[in-house]
Design an enzyme around this catalytic site. Structure first.
Site, PDB file in Angstrom:
ATOM      1  N   GLU A 165      66.865 -14.949  63.901  1.00 39.04           N
ATOM      2  CA  GLU A 165      68.010 -15.767  64.307  1.00 39.04           C
ATOM      3  C   GLU A 165      67.637 -17.224  64.549  1.00 39.04           C
ATOM      4  OE1 GLU A 165      67.255 -12.798  65.622  1.00 39.04           O
ATOM      5  OE2 GLU A 165      69.013 -11.506  65.469  1.00 39.04           O
ATOM      6  N   HIS A 223      74.008  -5.227  74.755  1.00 38.69           N
ATOM      7  CA  HIS A 223      74.883  -5.114  73.583  1.00 38.69           C
ATOM      8  C   HIS A 223      76.361  -5.069  73.964  1.00 38.69           C
ATOM      9  CE1 HIS A 223      71.057  -3.661  71.903  1.00 38.69           C
ATOM     10  NE2 HIS A 223      71.534  -3.937  70.714  1.00 38.69           N
TER      11      HIS A 223
HETATM   12  C1  LIG Z   1      67.195 -10.282  68.311  1.00 34.88           C
HETATM   13  C2  LIG Z   1      67.943  -9.133  67.732  1.00 34.88           C
HETATM   14  N1  LIG Z   1      68.549  -9.287  66.541  1.00 34.88           N
HETATM   15  C3  LIG Z   1      69.232  -8.264  65.982  1.00 34.88           C
HETATM   16  C4  LIG Z   1      69.309  -7.057  66.610  1.00 34.88           C
HETATM   17  C5  LIG Z   1      70.141  -5.927  65.991  1.00 34.88           C
HETATM   18  N2  LIG Z   1      69.267  -4.878  65.487  1.00 34.88           N
HETATM   19  C6  LIG Z   1      68.976  -3.786  66.212  1.00 34.88           C
HETATM   20  S1  LIG Z   1      67.904  -2.786  65.462  1.00 34.88           S
HETATM   21  C7  LIG Z   1      67.825  -3.797  64.120  1.00 34.88           C
HETATM   22  C8  LIG Z   1      66.925  -3.465  62.994  1.00 34.88           C
HETATM   23  C9  LIG Z   1      65.540  -3.444  63.448  1.00 34.88           C
HETATM   24  O1  LIG Z   1      64.696  -3.145  62.404  1.00 34.88           O
HETATM   25  P1  LIG Z   1      63.193  -2.801  62.725  1.00 34.88           P
HETATM   26  O2  LIG Z   1      62.614  -3.823  63.646  1.00 34.88           O
HETATM   27  O3  LIG Z   1      62.514  -2.619  61.443  1.00 34.88           O
HETATM   28  O4  LIG Z   1      63.248  -1.463  63.555  1.00 34.88           O
HETATM   29  P2  LIG Z   1      63.905  -0.052  63.145  1.00 34.88           P
HETATM   30  O5  LIG Z   1      65.342  -0.114  63.512  1.00 34.88           O
HETATM   31  O6  LIG Z   1      63.683   0.141  61.709  1.00 34.88           O
HETATM   32  O7  LIG Z   1      63.186   0.923  63.990  1.00 34.88           O
HETATM   33  C10 LIG Z   1      68.649  -4.908  64.277  1.00 34.88           C
HETATM   34  C11 LIG Z   1      68.826  -5.979  63.296  1.00 34.88           C
HETATM   35  C12 LIG Z   1      68.688  -6.938  67.875  1.00 34.88           C
HETATM   36  N3  LIG Z   1      68.749  -5.806  68.573  1.00 34.88           N
HETATM   37  N4  LIG Z   1      68.000  -7.980  68.398  1.00 34.88           N
END
Ligand SMILES: Cc1ncc(C[n+]2csc(CCOP(=O)(O)OP(=O)(O)O)c2C)c(N)n1
Lengths: 328, 346
Positions: free
Chosen positions: B67, B136
């Site tokens: 972001e 959230h």
């Molecule tokens: C700063 C932030 N941006 C976006 C999100 C929304 N979000 C939650 S999980 C996720 C994907 C995360 O991917 P990864 O780090 O690969 O972990 P996984 O879900 O695959 O375990 C996103 C974009 C968030 N929680 N925090």
């Protein structure tokens, strides 16, 4: 260093516990959410991120950790919590929002905290990394034993906090290990389409720390890489980064239609399910016979059933309790 | 809310946002969209659905979870002459990237003495009620409204959502467009049916900074925005059964704030209740009450009330969260305690 027999058996039993726990949670999650899926409803409302498929990471790493070591986890943390020794009954109750839960229902599934085993979560991507550095700094400044492990997903390796934390940890030679669970997906976005390098482990070099890559969700290789890096941290030699290729067998969260997955991907992943592979390994290498495996499974199931029963039977706290615990 | 419309095309807020963006992208090649999961998935809340298929991945850009970088890039592209739209998936994530917005995007017009404009839209999901806990579920309306240099809007229905999105894209300033998850029309989050209203296909704008009286009344003014408007309308229905006539003002914009509409309404009713799902203290409710009392306190027949979220992190447990959320019954109670002259506990 290869895991001992007792470690292998613990790893398997813990993987089974995590898997069976999530299987029940997944079933209960849909109570009250059919026919129309609305995450507001049912005994477990809200988002639900399952970790099934990723159990080898949690057990391979946590096998090297004691109660006093610190773990910072993510939104997808059931497996890590269980492997770190978080109280399963209270964890289940927290996921149900009950008074007996770890936080009395304030945190829920995405905010599991158990101070007894130094475990905590953040639902904000990469925001466990700074706190892991801080825990490591605290131990170092006070000359106290202990390391910190920060689990993240591969998507988190594109956050500012990832890069800042790696630099800080290396600069101050902190006893911290960063573990990337690379399941290939950040919600619907593939790693290839979001990450400028093929392997996140190469990024370690940019911050002057060792980077390890473990292929194909292999619990033994994970155990070995974690052992080496955690020992290094304990010896005061500084931080490391481990990237682990792992698999998310479920959707990003429950209710995810997973339309973004290429055809056949899910089948291929299920064919590599680490749980049956681990039991096969125990059998093949003579660490356990069929009866011993069945017993480990039964033990896992008993713990899970007990935790779920505890959660179901527990009460909700009086609603005014919501207003407490804001300050110490 | 839809009686003045010549259409029976009912849209969800998600669809009306996507339609506004689509129409703007058709007519202006400088408009493009960035964000997490906004391309093939169409956005977690559906407000970019169908756009990738129509405009392709250059203009409908999935981003890494970065972001700080991509919202900073939005500011930079806007300053360079484009009209970017960026999605911050949940407003709660602003913590990792706020600087790009409040120290740069919001200040560069001023610091450059007007040489540089920042015509960008940051659209972001707000609100709780579905047990997603405090990282959230926040609204954070006043966090943005407090800092100068950003316009801030939050629609309560699809008609306003489309008009405000069009206005936001055409505006030469950073506009924070806050859409409430519970109004979005995504069934999996639970949804308020009152937000899905008749919405014309032709493009139109709603002026940023104009509130709307969505229900007329004479005994009390209930001011709200987004979900608060629906709570207020339900409360007005309940009050009507006891012979009380409530006027409901939908703020629609927080910056600029349409103080006149609020003042005029309270001048008529003499009573004021503000509904706000954001935290109680230092927020929208305090600002509205201060506006009215500063202007002419003698218009008030009773001390004003607020029905807001308490000053606590939003809990996970459903009954904890529901205990804390504003709702119609709490508004009715606030009215009753107000006419009794009961003291507000502090
Ligand atoms: C700063 C932030 N941006 C976006 C999100 C929304 N979000 C939650 S999980 C996720 C994907 C995360 O991917 P990864 O780090 O690969 O972990 P996984 O879900 O695959 O375990 C996103 C974009 C968030 N929680 N925090």
């Amino acid at each position: 260093m290869k895991p001992s027999k007792s470690t292998l058996l613990w790893m398997y039993e813990t993987m089974e516990t995590s898997r069976r726990f999530e299987e029940i949670i997944a079933k209960i999650y849909f109570e009250g959410k059919t026919p129309a899926f609305n995450m507001t409803n049912g005994p477990i409302p809200g988002e639900m991120h399952l970790s099934n498929g990723q159990e080898p990471v949690a057990v391979g790493v946590c096998a090297h950790l004691a109660k006093g070591d610190v773990v910072t986890a993510t939104h997808r943390s059931h497996h890590q919590a269980i492997a770190k020794g978080v109280d399963l009954n209270r964890m289940a109750a927290e996921i149900f929002g009950k008074e007996t839960g770890l936080s009395g229902g304030r945190g829920g599934h995405m905010h599991l905290f158990d101070a007894n085993v130094n475990f905590g979560c953040s639902g904000i991507i990469a925001q466990g990394m700074g706190p892991a550095c801080g825990a490591a700094l605290s131990r170092k400044l006070r000359n106290q034993a202990g390391v910190a492990v920060s689990f993240i997903g591969e998507g988190a390796a594109n956050q500012g906090a990832f890069h800042e934390s790696l630099n800080l940890a290396a600069l101050w030679k902190l006893p911290v290990v960063f573990v990337i669970e690379d399941n290939g997906w950040g919600v619907s976005v593939s790693k290839e389409s979001s990450t400028s390098v093929e392997r996140n482990s190469v990024r370690a070099a940019g911050y002057g720390m060792p980077g390890h890559f473990v292929e194909d969700n292999d619990p033994i290789a994970i155990y070995e890489a974690a052992g080496e890096t955690i020992a290094r941290a304990r010896e005061g030699k500084g931080p490391s980064l481990i990237e682990i290729e792992t698999y998310r067998l479920a959707g990003h969260f429950m209710g995810d239609a997973e339309g973004y997955r290429p055809e056949g991907e899910k089948d291929a992943l299920f064919a590599k399910d680490p749980i049956p592979q681990m039991s096969k390994l125990l059998l093949d290498e003579g660490h356990a016979d069929e009866a011993a495996i069945a017993e480990l499974q039964a033990t896992a199931q008993r713990r899970v059933d007990e935790a779920i029963a505890f959660a179901r039977e527990s009460e909700y706290a009086p609603e005014e309790e919501a207003l407490t615990s804001v300050f110490a | 809310m839809s009686e003045d419309l010549n259409t029976d095309r009912h849209l969800t807020i998600a669809r009306s946002m996507a339609e506004a963006i689509e129409q703007q992208m058709e007519s202006d090649p400088n408009v493009f969209v960035m964000g997490e999961d906004i391309a093939a998935l169409g956005g977690v809340y559906g407000n970019t659905r169908g756009l990738l298929e129509k405009f392709g991945p250059e203009r409908i850009r999935n981003t890494p979870i970065s972001e700080t970088a991509f919202i900073g890039a939005t500011v930079g592209a806007a300053q360079d002459g484009m009209r970017p739209i960026v999605e911050l998936m949940f407003v709660d994530f602003i913590g990792v990237c706020f600087d790009a917005i409040y120290n740069n995007g919001a200040k560069n017009n001023y610091f450059s003495g007007g040489q540089i404009n920042v015509p960008m839209v940051l659209m972001t999901a707000v609100g709780g009620g579905y047990s997603d806990a405090g990282q959230h579920s926040q609204c954070l309306y006043s966090t943005f409204a407090h800092m100068p240099g950003m316009k801030v809007v939050s629609p309560s229905n699809a008609y306003d959502a489309k008009g405000l999105m069009n206005a936001a894209i055409r505006d030469d300033n950073p506009v924070i467009y806050m859409f409430h998850k519970g109004l979005q029309g995504m069934g999996w989050l639970g949804t308020e049916p009152g937000a899905t209203v008749a919405t014309p296909e032709d493009s139109y704008t709603i002026e940023i900074g104009k509130a709307k009286v969505v229900r007329e009344g004479t005994d009390v003014t209930i001011v709200g925005l987004a979900m608060g408007v629906h709570d207020a309308l339900k409360a007005a229905d309940k009050l009507a059964t006891t012979g009380v006539s409530a006027e409901v003002v939908d703020l629609r914009s927080l910056v600029p704030l349409d103080r006149e509409t609020v003042i005029e309404s309270v001048a008529k009713t003499g009573r004021l209740i503000v509904v706000d799902e954001d935290y109680n203290s230092y927020g929208v409710s305090g600002e509205i009450i201060a506006t009215v009392t500063e202007h002419d306190i003698s218009k008030l027949k009773a001390s004003p009330r607020r029905v807001t979220y308490p000053d606590i992190p939003i809990p996970f447990s459903r009954h904890f969260e529901q205990f804390c959320m504003p709702n119609a019954d709490k508004i009715v109670d606030a009215y009753q305690s107000m006419v009794k002259g009961a003291a507000v506990s502090v």
